[in-house]
Design an enzyme around this catalytic site. Structure first.
Site, PDB file in Angstrom:
ATOM      1  N   ASP A 110       0.796  -1.226   0.000  1.00  0.00           N
ATOM      2  CA  ASP A 110       0.000   0.000   0.000  1.00  0.00           C
ATOM      3  C   ASP A 110       0.831   1.280   0.000  1.00  0.00           C
ATOM      4  O   ASP A 110       1.991   1.293   0.423  1.00  0.00           O
ATOM      5  CB  ASP A 110      -0.892   0.033   1.238  1.00  0.00           C
ATOM      6  CG  ASP A 110      -2.117  -0.852   1.108  1.00  0.00           C
ATOM      7  OD1 ASP A 110      -2.091  -1.782   0.275  1.00  0.00           O
ATOM      8  OD2 ASP A 110      -3.086  -0.629   1.859  1.00  0.00           O
TER       9      ASP A 110
ATOM     10  N   HIS B 192       3.644  -2.145   3.119  1.00  0.00           N
ATOM     11  CA  HIS B 192       3.682  -0.808   2.531  1.00  0.00           C
ATOM     12  C   HIS B 192       4.993  -0.566   1.781  1.00  0.00           C
ATOM     13  O   HIS B 192       6.049  -1.026   2.207  1.00  0.00           O
ATOM     14  CB  HIS B 192       3.525   0.258   3.617  1.00  0.00           C
ATOM     15  CG  HIS B 192       2.208   0.204   4.324  1.00  0.00           C
ATOM     16  ND1 HIS B 192       1.946  -0.707   5.324  1.00  0.00           N
ATOM     17  CD2 HIS B 192       1.068   0.933   4.159  1.00  0.00           C
ATOM     18  CE1 HIS B 192       0.703  -0.538   5.753  1.00  0.00           C
ATOM     19  NE2 HIS B 192       0.154   0.450   5.069  1.00  0.00           N
TER      20      HIS B 192
END
Length: 262
Positions: A87, A232
């Site tokens: 992400d 992430h």
């Protein structure tokens, strides 16, 4: 900690500044090397909006709730599958490093992209797709209070990122992830209008908080078949995440788990 608060410290600094196959991409995800002309991009954007099943040759069945497990998807994933989602990118430093690691280990992933960064780093968006990975809509500016925004603003956040990704990459996103895992019926409805399935996660190592490579590794190693893993590549220094995945991916494979893209 509630999901809505899980990245508050990170993103108050300023977020705007910064099918299923293991190792093999579907044909529509592979780069063709054909230059993307303005006419081509307009055609892709129009086709993605008016015919959401164009990439697969069949309509996408959008769900009316966020999914937390691969077992919620149809057709079902292999019983021993897990999915890695990445992400908050693309990021000029950490996205290339993540792509290099995934290529080295032969793992497909799903990248949830933020619209402002899609516009700023279009070459990285195309590299993600050309490398055989899936792309997901993660809003334009990553507002953690998305459910509280006015209807028009929610539409702008979701639809704007969807269109930027489609126009730049040539691939319309089929999945949407709300920032911080904050959901409402209105968000689900608007994502469904764009023919996107809403995705959540099962395993969150909280790597965004940089708790240390060992902690991230230990949390990810708890994954079981069917789990969606959250990591992430954007929002800050992701060296801990990269180091953790270098250990975690081979370990999970060693347990007989297979990595798939959503």
């Amino acid at each position: 900690m509630r999901k809505l608060d899980r990245r508050q410290a990170l993103w108050t600094i300023g977020a705007a500044g910064a099918g299923l196959a293991a190792g093999a991409a579907p044909e529509f995800l592979r780069g063709t090397g054909t230059p993307r002309t303005r006419h081509h991009l307009r055609t892709v954007a129009h086709t993605a909006r008016t015919d959401p099943g164009y990439a697969h040759g069949r309509p996408l069945q959008a769900l009316r709730r966020p999914i937390h497990s691969l077992h919620d998807l149809q057709p079902a994933a292999p019983p021993n599958a897990v999915a890695l989602t990445i992400d908050d990118g693309p990021h000029p430093v950490w996205t290339p490093k993540m792509l290099e690691l995934l290529a080295e280990l032969g793992v497909p992933a799903t990248f949830s992209l933020i619209g402002v960064q899609v516009t700023e780093y279009p070459q990285l968006v195309r590299r993600i797709v050309d490398s055989g990975h899936q792309v997901s809509d993660h809003t334009v500016t990553h507002p953690l209070n998305l459910p509280a925004l006015a209807d028009a603003k929610i539409r702008e956040e979701i639809g704007g990122a969807h269109d930027r990704i489609a126009q730049i990459s040539g691939v319309a996103p089929k999945f949407f992830r709300s920032p911080g895992g904050a959901w409402s019926q209105r968000i689900l409805d608007i994502a469904t209008e764009h023919d996107m399935i809403c995705i959540d996660w099962q395993v969150d190592p909280r790597d965004w908080a940089r708790p240390g490579t060992t902690t991230i590794t230990d949390r990810l190693l708890r994954a079981q078949a069917g789990d969606i893993l959250l990591c992430h590549d954007g929002g800050g220094d992701r060296s801990e995440t990269i180091r953790a995945l270098r250990t975690v991916i081979p370990a999970l494979k060693g347990r007989g788990l297979t990595f798939v893209a959503l």
